[in-house]
Design an enzyme around this catalytic site. Structure first.
Site, PDB file in Angstrom:
ATOM      1  CB  CYS A   1      -0.895  -0.029   1.237  1.00  0.00           C
ATOM      2  SG  CYS A   1      -1.499   1.587   1.715  1.00  0.00           S
ATOM      3  CD  GLU A   2       0.258   5.128  -4.282  1.00  0.00           C
ATOM      4  OE1 GLU A   2       1.132   4.689  -5.048  1.00  0.00           O
ATOM      5  OE2 GLU A   2      -0.592   5.973  -4.622  1.00  0.00           O
ATOM      6  CG  HIS A   3      -2.500   5.575   0.508  1.00  0.00           C
ATOM      7  ND1 HIS A   3      -3.502   4.787  -0.005  1.00  0.00           N
ATOM      8  CD2 HIS A   3      -2.291   6.557  -0.384  1.00  0.00           C
ATOM      9  CE1 HIS A   3      -3.886   5.294  -1.169  1.00  0.00           C
ATOM     10  NE2 HIS A   3      -3.168   6.355  -1.422  1.00  0.00           N
ATOM     11  CG  HIS A   4      -1.194   3.136   5.642  1.00  0.00           C
ATOM     12  ND1 HIS A   4      -2.281   3.111   4.785  1.00  0.00           N
ATOM     13  CD2 HIS A   4      -1.532   3.955   6.660  1.00  0.00           C
ATOM     14  CE1 HIS A   4      -3.246   3.871   5.290  1.00  0.00           C
ATOM     15  NE2 HIS A   4      -2.820   4.400   6.419  1.00  0.00           N
TER      16      HIS A   4
ATOM     17  CD  GLN B   1      -7.425  -4.645  -4.170  1.00  0.00           C
ATOM     18  OE1 GLN B   1      -7.142  -4.591  -2.983  1.00  0.00           O
ATOM     19  NE2 GLN B   1      -8.433  -5.365  -4.634  1.00  0.00           N
TER      20      GLN B   1
ATOM     21  CG  HIS C   1      -5.563  -3.158   1.297  1.00  0.00           C
ATOM     22  ND1 HIS C   1      -5.142  -2.082   0.553  1.00  0.00           N
ATOM     23  CD2 HIS C   1      -6.232  -3.972   0.439  1.00  0.00           C
ATOM     24  CE1 HIS C   1      -5.557  -2.241  -0.707  1.00  0.00           C
ATOM     25  NE2 HIS C   1      -6.217  -3.380  -0.794  1.00  0.00           N
TER      26      HIS C   1
ATOM     27  CB  CYS D   1      -2.773  -0.061   5.925  1.00  0.00           C
ATOM     28  SG  CYS D   1      -3.640  -0.178   4.366  1.00  0.00           S
TER      29      CYS D   1
HETATM   30 ZN   LIG Z   1      -2.855   1.658   3.404  1.00  0.00          ZN
END
Ligand SMILES: [Zn+2]
Length: 225
Positions: free
Chosen positions: A113-116, A154, A182, A184
């Protein structure tokens, strides 16, 4: 406009790059540093994070961690950022004249996941209807793996896989469904271990209800993790 800029930037990166997979927001200078230089730089950054958290990097268990993490980022889990790593586009003539859909189910997806920067783990199901060209079955696994080895969302991963296969096969009739957990979501934040995320991209004939239904029947969406 943002997408247009990324397209131009990414276009400039590699000769072999196919523009339709341009959505990953890479900078134009993404590959100016060698992998060895990237590892060295990231190593220092990881060391800094761990030290900031108060850890003693002289400890035997921790002292190799910055180097391990840096190598893992560059060579493994984000290795698919580099267009040089893209699987070669070898295709074959459809000698059997098989005209129905071909479904490759339960392809393992390991992404991030590129956010976390936490893992995304799941299954991809890919289908296509040949218009005269076919690809080896393992090619589909390799394409999934290549795009998965990036910081991802995703939805983008699903679209990138479909666009790549559309380009390789020369047909719009490609579909991809990804069912993934995910970490996260599962291990932090809302901490819902049971939930998973399903994304889909249906190209060409797969936009028709009957073809879509047929594909879903084959997959049955009963993937176990
Ligand atoms: Zn995430």
């Amino acid at each position: 406009m943002k997408i247009e800029n990324d397209f131009n930037d990414y276009e400039a990166i590699g000769d072999d790059h196919i523009g339709s997979s341009s959505d990953t927001p890479l900078r134009p200078d993404a590959f100016e540093l060698s992998n060895a230089d990237k590892i060295e730089s990231i190593k220092g950054d990881v060391k800094h994070i761990l030290e900031t958290l108060g850890l003693d990097l002289n400890d035997d268990s921790l002292k190799g961690t910055p180097n391990r993490v840096a190598k893992m980022f560059v060579n493994e889990i984000f290795g698919g950022l580099n267009p040089d790593k893209k699987p070669s586009a070898s295709t074959f003539d459809n000698k059997y004249k098989y005209g129905e859909m071909l479904v490759e189910k339960n392809i393992t997806v390991y992404s991030t996941c590129e956010h976390h920067l936490l893992p995304i783990v799941g299954r991809a199901h890919i289908a296509y209807i040949s218009n005269g060209t076919v690809v080896g079955l393992s090619k589909m696994n390799r394409i999934v793996d290549y795009y998965a080895k990036r910081p991802q969302v995703q939805e983008r991963l699903t679209i990138q896989i479909v666009r790549e296969l559309q380009e390789v096969l020369g047909t719009e009739d490609v579909a991809c469904i990804i069912d993934a957990k995910h970490l996260c979501v599962n291990s932090r934040g809302i901490r819902d271990i049971e939930s998973s995320t399903v994304t889909s991209e249906f190209g060409g004939k797969f936009k028709e209800n009957t073809k879509r239904r047929e594909l879903l029947d084959y997959i049955q969406l009963d993937t176990q993790f």
